[in-house]
Design an enzyme around this catalytic site. Structure first.
Site, short mmCIF file in Angstrom:
data_model
loop_
_atom_site.label_atom_id
_atom_site.label_comp_id
_atom_site.label_asym_id
_atom_site.label_seq_id
_atom_site.Cartn_x
_atom_site.Cartn_y
_atom_site.Cartn_z
N ALA A 384 -29.36 107.54 0.76
CA ALA A 384 -29.12 106.14 1.09
C ALA A 384 -29.60 105.20 -0.01
O ALA A 384 -28.95 104.19 -0.30
CB ALA A 384 -29.80 105.80 2.42
N ASP A 402 -30.77 103.85 10.46
CA ASP A 402 -31.13 104.87 11.45
C ASP A 402 -31.67 106.09 10.71
O ASP A 402 -31.06 107.16 10.69
CB ASP A 402 -29.90 105.23 12.28
#
Length: 545
Positions: A384, A402
């Protein structure tokens, strides 16, 4: 510590005079000793890395576990070197015995640690400290045995042909360091992916005892009494028998241990190349639980509480384009897709194996509402942080973070000031970022450190929490904490680039099944009562979690 002989003065008889002639030429003998040094160093480093990897997986916090194992083992090696002085007059027999014990202890260490974790729950009933006590005991024992090797090998190489101490040390250390290099590279790139932790340790132990026993019984057998040779053969055969039996039964052992840890309802258990994934339940009315590297990631009993609280407050404004960081299970995506007006959902997940399971495993796919079958959902595989660095600015109306618990070492960069700066850059001017920030009641310092870090990146925050059920299995970074310390709530932060985002739910559809506006505001008030002041932001070079 090495205390080699000084070179013998001219005309002085060698200290090994009177011993039986070696069965090989001096050059061959030296080569065999140095080859043994090479193999023993490789095996020793594999034991070391295996302890670090297994402790990080079972206990959590890889930095702490690596520091404990490495520091204790290096200290123990010094003790072992000093203790080996007493064995120097019987170097061949001493080295053979040390290698047999080291092979047994090192080879079985992974089995013993995993068995303790699986069958005692709290590691022998001693709680979080017991796990580290067992880890320290193995590190200490293996370190002492590894430390005893070099002084004894120094005696053996001098037994073949005496030379100056500096030359002997240089030869031994060169073979030792090259062996350590090979062992250090073989563990992550060959042994671990092909054989797993348990079998890798067992095979390493077998190689260790074969090489050590072969050197002593083949090259230095004349230095042993008949009784010593017989005992050494019996010891090596016994160790090999134990390791071989364990290797044959390792799959049965692993299944039994997994059932003990996760219950008898294990339905999927696999390694994806990134992590171990275990799914229990999901059939015949039993709730589905998803574990990643032993940590409870999804609980079918109350996952809807978590995902509704994470997603719905962030979707109260514009939400045409949504980015989900992590969440490869598809459950956050399911909640996003419930909202009308969503045109595109980008999912960035590091482990394609989790996404594949979310698509193909019928119970998990049913739980996420077949979210990945929706044409609006686009999956990108990657880290990410790295993905956000290349993401175009001001692209997303909503970003859902998340990600795994911030207390896990591998996740700290995903809760850093730099990461939130990149996430904020990807938001539109009125966009919102929703962050799961760990439990509030059991780890308030961690939660408020995430809040401080978000604000240090120029974002305004609105904290809140949602109550969860105690599932009796720790979901945080420390699995040795036991069910008594399992978190009872989830903490969240809603952040924005401009003014402080308001905590509200959309009126009308979709109506969350577990979250209400009153419950959301009650969670915000409850969180404020735990606020901690004076915390510093977490950065890449100075993590605070």
């Amino acid at each position: 510590m090495i205390d080699p002989h000084a070179p013998a003065p001219p005309g002085a008889p060698p200290s090994w005079s009177g011993r039986t002639r070696l069965p090989v030429r001096p050059g061959t003998g030296r080569f065999l000793v140095l080859a043994c040094v090479f193999v023993c160093a490789a095996c020793g480093l594999v034991y070391e890395l295996e302890l670090v990897a297994l402790a990080s997986y079972l206990i959590g916090d890889s930095v702490t576990q690596a520091s404990v194992v490495l520091s204790v083992m290096v200290f123990a090696m010094g003790i072992g070197s000093l203790a080996a002085k007493r064995l120097r007059p019987h170097a061949a027999a001493g080295f053979g015995a040390v290698e047999a014990v080291l092979a047994l202890v090192g080879g079985c260490s992974a089995l013993a640690l995993y068995a303790a974790f699986a069958w005692t729950g709290g590691w022998g009933g001693t709680g979080a400290g017991g796990s580290r006590a067992i880890l320290v005991a193995f590190s200490l024992t293996i370190g002492v045995l590894i430390g005893a090797e070099v002084p004894l090998l120094m005696e053996l190489i001098q037994r073949i042909r005496r030379q100056d101490a500096g030359g002997a040390v240089a030869d031994l250390f060169a073979a030792d360091y090259v062996g350590a290099l090979v062992g250090g590279l073989a563990f992550p790139f060959l042994l671990l992916p092909l054989l797993g932790q348990l079998t890798s340790a067992l095979i390493t132990g077998a190689v260790n005892t074969l090489v050590g026993g072969a050197l002593v019984l083949g090259v230095f057998r004349g230095d042993l009494t008949r009784r010593a040779r017989r005992l050494l053969v019996i010891a090596n055969v016994t160790v090999l028998g134990i390791l071989a039996s364990a290797a044959v039964l390792v799959d049965d052992f692993e299944r039994a241990a997994r059932h003990e840890v996760y219950g008898q309802d294990v339905r999927v258990a696999l390694r994806t190349g990134i992590q171990e994934v275990v799914i229990t339940g999901g059939t015949r009315g039993r709730p589905l639980d998803l574990f990643l590297d032993g940590r409870l990631r999804v609980s079918g009993r109350d996952e809807r509480r978590y995902h509704e609280a994470l997603v719905h407050p962030a979707m109260s404004g514009e939400h045409t384009r949504v980015l989900v960081l992590g969440g490869g299970d598809g459950l956050a995506v399911r909640e996003v897709l419930r909202h009308p007006g969503v045109h595109r959902v980008d999912v960035v997940e590091v482990d394609p194996g989790v996404v594949r399971l979310a698509r193909e495993d019928p119970p998990l796919s049913r739980l996420n509402g077949h979210a990945y079958d929706d044409d609006r959902v686009h999956v990108m595989t990657g880290d990410a942080f790295d993905w956000l660095r290349a993401a175009p600015p001001a692209t997303y109306d909503v970003v859902i973070s998340d990600l795994p618990d911030p207390g896990i070492t591998a996740s700290t960069k995903l809760y850093s000031q730099e990461f939130y700066g990149l996430a904020g850059r990807a938001l539109t001017p009125h966009g919102r970022l929703a962050v799961h920030a760990g439990p509030v009641s059991s780890r308030p310092r961690l939660f408020w450190t995430v809040d401080t870090t978000l604000r240090s990146a120029g974002l305004r925050t609105a904290p809140y929490r949602a109550r969860g059920h105690d599932q009796g299995f720790t979901a945080g970074p420390d699995r040795s904490a036991g069910p008594a310390r399992a978190p009872h709530d989830w903490g969240f932060l809603l952040a924005g680039r401009g003014e402080r985002p308001s905590l509200r739910l959309r009126t009308g559809e979709p109506r969350p099944g577990t979250l209400t506006q009153a419950g959301l505001m009650a969670g915000a008030r409850a969180v404020e009562g735990t606020r901690l002041a004076g915390l510093e932001a977490s950065t890449l070079v100075h993590p605070r979690y």
